[in-house]
Motif scaffolding. Structure first.
Motif, PDB file in Angstrom:
ATOM      1  N   ILE A  83       0.837  -1.195   0.000  1.00  0.00           N
ATOM      2  CA  ILE A  83       0.000   0.000   0.000  1.00  0.00           C
ATOM      3  C   ILE A  83       0.871   1.245   0.000  1.00  0.00           C
ATOM      4  O   ILE A  83       0.594   2.217  -0.706  1.00  0.00           O
ATOM      5  CB  ILE A  83      -0.959  -0.020   1.212  1.00  0.00           C
ATOM      6  N   LEU A 124       2.097   1.990  -3.456  1.00  0.00           N
ATOM      7  CA  LEU A 124       1.034   2.617  -4.243  1.00  0.00           C
ATOM      8  C   LEU A 124       0.852   4.074  -3.832  1.00  0.00           C
ATOM      9  O   LEU A 124       0.758   4.979  -4.660  1.00  0.00           O
ATOM     10  CB  LEU A 124      -0.284   1.873  -4.013  1.00  0.00           C
ATOM     11  N   PHE A 125       0.803   4.274  -2.515  1.00  0.00           N
ATOM     12  CA  PHE A 125       0.587   5.599  -1.942  1.00  0.00           C
ATOM     13  C   PHE A 125       1.671   6.565  -2.426  1.00  0.00           C
ATOM     14  O   PHE A 125       1.366   7.645  -2.956  1.00  0.00           O
ATOM     15  CB  PHE A 125       0.633   5.455  -0.416  1.00  0.00           C
ATOM     16  N   ILE A 168       1.551   6.951  -6.481  1.00  0.00           N
ATOM     17  CA  ILE A 168       0.494   7.827  -7.001  1.00  0.00           C
ATOM     18  C   ILE A 168       0.769   9.267  -6.594  1.00  0.00           C
ATOM     19  O   ILE A 168       0.525  10.206  -7.354  1.00  0.00           O
ATOM     20  CB  ILE A 168      -0.892   7.357  -6.521  1.00  0.00           C
ATOM     21  N   HIS A 169       1.349   9.463  -5.393  1.00  0.00           N
ATOM     22  CA  HIS A 169       1.660  10.827  -4.985  1.00  0.00           C
ATOM     23  C   HIS A 169       2.752  11.447  -5.844  1.00  0.00           C
ATOM     24  O   HIS A 169       2.684  12.623  -6.200  1.00  0.00           O
ATOM     25  CB  HIS A 169       2.048  10.872  -3.498  1.00  0.00           C
ATOM     26  N   GLN A 206      -3.542  -1.652  -9.117  1.00  0.00           N
ATOM     27  CA  GLN A 206      -3.813  -1.712  -7.694  1.00  0.00           C
ATOM     28  C   GLN A 206      -4.783  -2.819  -7.310  1.00  0.00           C
ATOM     29  O   GLN A 206      -4.993  -3.089  -6.138  1.00  0.00           O
ATOM     30  CB  GLN A 206      -4.361  -0.379  -7.238  1.00  0.00           C
ATOM     31  N   MET A 219     -14.222   2.058  -8.371  1.00  0.00           N
ATOM     32  CA  MET A 219     -12.899   2.635  -8.569  1.00  0.00           C
ATOM     33  C   MET A 219     -12.724   3.049 -10.033  1.00  0.00           C
ATOM     34  O   MET A 219     -12.260   4.159 -10.315  1.00  0.00           O
ATOM     35  CB  MET A 219     -11.843   1.600  -8.165  1.00  0.00           C
ATOM     36  N   VAL A 233      -5.746  10.030  -5.929  1.00  0.00           N
ATOM     37  CA  VAL A 233      -5.049   9.235  -4.916  1.00  0.00           C
ATOM     38  C   VAL A 233      -6.057   8.392  -4.138  1.00  0.00           C
ATOM     39  O   VAL A 233      -5.870   7.194  -3.935  1.00  0.00           O
ATOM     40  CB  VAL A 233      -4.258  10.146  -3.959  1.00  0.00           C
ATOM     41  N   PRO A 269      -6.911   0.468  -2.361  1.00  0.00           N
ATOM     42  CA  PRO A 269      -5.925   0.094  -1.332  1.00  0.00           C
ATOM     43  C   PRO A 269      -5.393   1.325  -0.595  1.00  0.00           C
ATOM     44  O   PRO A 269      -5.168   1.269   0.615  1.00  0.00           O
ATOM     45  CB  PRO A 269      -4.808  -0.579  -2.123  1.00  0.00           C
ATOM     46  N   VAL A 270      -5.203   2.430  -1.325  1.00  0.00           N
ATOM     47  CA  VAL A 270      -4.718   3.641  -0.678  1.00  0.00           C
ATOM     48  C   VAL A 270      -5.813   4.213   0.213  1.00  0.00           C
ATOM     49  O   VAL A 270      -5.554   4.738   1.299  1.00  0.00           O
ATOM     50  CB  VAL A 270      -4.260   4.666  -1.735  1.00  0.00           C
ATOM     51  N   VAL A 312      -6.043   3.412   3.912  1.00  0.00           N
ATOM     52  CA  VAL A 312      -5.273   4.208   4.864  1.00  0.00           C
ATOM     53  C   VAL A 312      -5.926   5.557   5.107  1.00  0.00           C
ATOM     54  O   VAL A 312      -6.083   5.987   6.249  1.00  0.00           O
ATOM     55  CB  VAL A 312      -3.837   4.424   4.352  1.00  0.00           C
TER      56      VAL A 312
END
Lengths: 298, 579
Positions: free
Chosen positions: A46, A49-50, A53-54, A113, B348, B399, B404-405, B408
């Motif tokens: 994760i 990915l986080f 994408i950022h 994802q 999504m 984002v 999955p993101v 969080v």
């Protein structure tokens, strides 16, 4: 003055990207601001990915807002020429380009994802016993209530919601390095089980049963947060989560068995049971006016 | 073509003494411009109420459990001025409710929709002037309900603006008033949307084809369609929750849950049903809150770039695409709600698709700026601010569209950052730009440029200071009265204090706007018919326009964006001008 405004807009992507990178690579003063260190393999995925994408977003932000700032710098009317603005109404090729390229990026992201989502939420762990494959039984039954967490460990029979369950409140001790399944239910309103270090969050909806699974790689003391508004005491609905070694865990469980005799009687008389379990709890709540609820009872 | 004098046949001119004139002009107003101004003023007043609630939220997050200034000792004298956790829940609930339902939707659809649609399509008034009057009147029961709810236990509804049952069903009586208020707001919006649709379809001036309409009107048109289709669902859901509360039905309550020692509920209901119904309205509502602003921003940017809007048709199509896709993305609010996890995949994909038309709009705005002869007036600055902030809000949207993101960042301050970049930094900047732009038309006087630019600069700096750091609080849950109860969040206190100081600065900055607004209303420089040299129809009539709008019937001869046309002397070419 026009230059001033272009610089103001140019500062947006510069500061934005700088702070994203600072948070991502742990530079002060944002070194600890973003996410805490991941404790699990799934969490690492994760995080990738986080961060990915950022980074992509930061790049697009830079491109677009920089262009805006540059256009302001370059094309502001300074009153020094009588030339008119460019008369252009549209450009089909450009429109197609800036539709198709983002579309390709998004399709890639969408497929990329899916695996992580499936690992986290859809592929519930299984075990094979005597050639029969079934879902791995949950180690702990989590009962969320206003404003605390009840944990019922499967006793010697390895099944939750039986007579030999071991009850602990607001403290969850689990062995590190093992795949653990939790079963979660709510006693009253919606709660949400959030452990930032595990990159784990799941709403617990009354009337539904949820399962979560994770595998923490190291021993650590962390916290469980409630992230769904559940009433005035929502802010204090926290529990401790301790990952310990298997040996420590076994010793701790033995300790709990002798320390506490559970009276988890499931399905016997649900309404009566719920009233019983809420009694001590309601004492704390008596100062909160619930005129309508009183009306219902009378 | 013969020039037709517009007859004023809707209401008689007010007669009699001051009181009856006032009542006939401002209470029984059927003139769309008066109704638009009524919406404008009531929304601006609520904007300040909502802002105060936000500052109180920020106060608690920066200095938890300290004495609240001014209100602390009025409300919580026995605890020495510190707010209660229930009060904190009320604060963010009512902040969101007021900002969404009493400020942004009414100011965009109600104020600018009413004021501009008729003027921009060249009609004498709305299609249904009395329905229009009713649509403003129905805001008042909502206002009364919400004001009353502040005097109920816990000082108002406190279940979040999303009002998820079962919590909302077990809240105090304020929640019932909240539900009623939302029903009234819904009825008001419904009347408005029917009126806008009919006006845009039926009341256009000769020559005003659909593809000669300014983007503002397109934005309002698509928004009205969305409201007309989404609102009935919300209204039904609100009434269902109300009957769960008052008639002991069980639409949203499952068996055997008990709150506060109450009896277990009758059950038979589905908790998630509310979330589906609520977000089926409230996700389109997100677009209802931005599409009109996008339309107005398009017009303003084109005018001050002295250049045709780049890609007018793609802009129209992308608005339509956003609206269409907006109806099939609501599930992205529910990725971790316990909804079927396979379904999350389809939500999504549709959510990511919405990034495409939004991207097209941003690129077209940049295309409009490029090669223009930019006049950086106050409205222009606000609109360029809108575009650059919308990029940030849109990208953080991508984002969080990744499930999955989202695990969080769901229900954390990252979401708060995202929604404020879209609703405050985009919609509100767009609204402020539009106020500066159309103020001369509304009141016949110009707003002060210098004060306007100071207002923009400080708002822009403070809003980024307030909302940008929220992106880094992706482990801090939202709606938590005292996050520092968690060991892992204690280190976030200084960042929160910084944000609160910026928020207070942003609140104070708006006083500049208030001063500018009222002083310009009475002492501003006189504006002529067309102070900005703009093309659209509203600038051909006097400022402010009389009841009936146009002294001569406008005949539309071209699109709204013919700036710097090679064949004209000057750099604008009004829609009515003969060539």
């Amino acid at each position: 003055m026009n230059r001033f405004w272009s610089v103001l807009f140019l500062l947006v992507p510069v500061l934005g990207i700088a702070s994203v990178l600072m948070a991502m690579y742990g530079v002060a003063p944002l070194e600890s601001a973003w996410l805490p260190k991941s404790l699990s393999q799934a969490g690492d995925t994760i995080d990738q990915l986080f961060n990915g994408i950022h980074l992509l977003s930061a790049f697009i932000l830079a491109g677009t807002v920089f262009t805006i700032g540059w256009a302001l710098w370059r094309f502001s009317d300074r009153g020094d020429s009588n030339e008119k603005a460019l008369y252009v109404t549209h450009n089909t090729k450009l429109e197609i380009t800036w539709t198709v390229i983002p579309a390709l990026i998004l399709i890639f992201l969408a497929f990329f994802q899916m695996k992580s989502w499936a690992e986290n939420k859809m592929d519930r762990p299984t075990v094979t016993v005597d050639g029969v494959t079934d879902f791995k039984p949950p180690m702990v039954m989590v009962k969320a209530k206003r404003f605390g967490w009840e944990f019922y460990y499967a006793g010697d029979d390895g099944v939750v919601e039986t007579e030999d369950d071991i009850f602990v409140e607001n403290l969850l001790v689990l062995p590190a390095g093992e795949e653990i399944v939790l079963q979660m239910e709510s006693r009253d309103v919606i709660h949400s089980f959030y452990v930032p270090e595990l990159r784990l969050k799941q709403d617990i909806v009354p009337g539904m049963t949820q399962f979560v699974w994770f595998n923490a790689r190291e021993e650590k003391e962390i916290e469980i947060m409630c992230t769904e508004l559940c009433g005035w005491g929502h802010y204090m609905m926290k529990a401790k989560l301790n990952f310990v070694s298997r040996a420590q865990f076994d010793a701790w469980i033995e300790e709990q068995k002798s320390a506490y005799s559970p009276e988890f009687k499931n399905e016997a008389e649900p309404a009566a049971f719920l009233r019983e379990s809420n009694k001590s709890f309601s004492a704390k709540l008596s100062n909160v006016a619930r005129p309508l609820l009183k009306l219902k009872i009378n | 073509m013969a020039e037709v004098t517009v007859e004023n046949s809707i209401t008689p001119e007010p007669k009699g003494n001051v009181v009856s004139r006032f009542v006939w002009t401002y209470v029984f107003a059927t003139d769309h411009k008066v109704i638009g101004l009524q919406f404008l003023f009531s929304s601006l007043i609520w904007f300040f109420v909502g802002g105060f609630l936000a500052l109180a939220v920020r106060w608690q997050l920066a200095w938890p459990w300290s004495d609240m200034p001014i209100f602390g000792h009025m409300l919580f004298a026995e605890s020495g001025g510190q707010m209660s956790p229930g009060f904190y829940n009320m604060l963010f609930t009512m902040h969101a409710t007021i900002m969404i339902f009493f400020v942004i939707i009414p100011i965009l659809a109600g104020a600018f929709g009413n004021y501009l649609i008729s003027l921009m399509v060249g009609g004498e008034d709305m299609a249904f002037p009395r329905l229009n009057m009713m649509s403003y009147w129905f805001m008042w029961p909502a206002f009364v309900c919400i004001i009353l709810s502040f005097f109920m236990p816990e000082y108002g509804a406190a279940a979040g603006w999303t009002s998820y049952p079962p919590l909302s069903v077990f809240q105090g009586d304020a929640q019932s008033l909240w539900l009623l208020a939302m029903v009234f707001v819904g009825i008001s919006s419904m009347m408005g949307s029917i009126n806008y649709l009919t006006t845009i379809i039926q009341m256009r001036a000769p020559g005003m084809t659909m593809f000669r309409m300014p983007m503002t009107v397109w934005g309002m048109f698509i928004t009205a369609i969305m409201q007309a289709f989404a609102l009935p669902v919300l209204t039904a859901a609100l009434l269902m929750q109300l009957s769960d509360r008052l008639l002991m039905t069980g639409f949203f309550l499952p068996e055997n849950i008990a709150v506060n020692n109450g009896v277990a509920t009758s059950g038979g209901g589905q908790v998630l049903l509310w979330q589906h119904l609520f977000w089926f309205y409230s996700h389109p509502a997100v677009y209802i809150m931005i599409l009109p602003a996008m339309g107005m921003v398009s017009d303003i940017i084109s005018c001050f770039s002295r250049k045709p809007l780049f890609g007018y048709r793609p802009m129209v199509y992308s608005i339509t695409a956003i609206a269409g896709l907006g109806f099939i993305v609501w599930g992205h609010h529910m990725f971790i709600s316990g909804m079927n996890h396979t379904l999350a995949m389809s939500f999504m994909v549709s959510t990511m698709l919405i990034a495409l038309p939004s991207g097209i709009k941003v690129f077209n705005w940049i295309g409009t700026l490029w090669g223009g002869k930019l006049q950086l007036t106050t409205p222009m600055l606000f609109c360029v601010g809108f575009v650059s902030m919308f990029v940030i809000g849109g990208l953080s949207g991508i984002v969080m569209s990744a499930p999955p993101v989202d695990i969080v960042i769901h229900d954390t301050y990252y979401i708060v950052a995202h929604l404020h970049y879209v609703l405050f930094a985009s919609s509100v900047l767009g609204v402020l730009g539009a106020i500066y732009f159309w103020f001369p038309k509304m009141f016949g006087r110009m707003m002060n440029e210098k004060l306007g630019k100071i207002h923009f600069f400080l708002t822009f700096v403070f809003l980024n200071g307030t909302f940008f750091p929220m992106h880094f609080l992706s482990r801090m849950p939202r709606r938590v009265a005292d996050p520092y109860i968690y060991e892992g969040l204690k280190d976030l206190l200084p960042l929160n204090q910084f944000m609160t100081i910026c928020a207070i600065g942003m609140g104070l900055t708006q006083l500049i706007f208030v001063a500018n607004f009222f002083s310009s209303m009475f002492f501003g420089a006189k504006a002529g018919r067309n102070p900005w040299n703009a093309n659209t129809l509203e600038w051909t009539t006097v400022s402010p326009p009389p009841h009936g709008n146009f002294d001569v019937q406008p005949i539309v001869r071209r699109g709204p964006y013919e700036y710097s046309h090679p064949s004209t002397e000057c750099d604008f070419f009004p829609q009515t001008e003969t060539s």
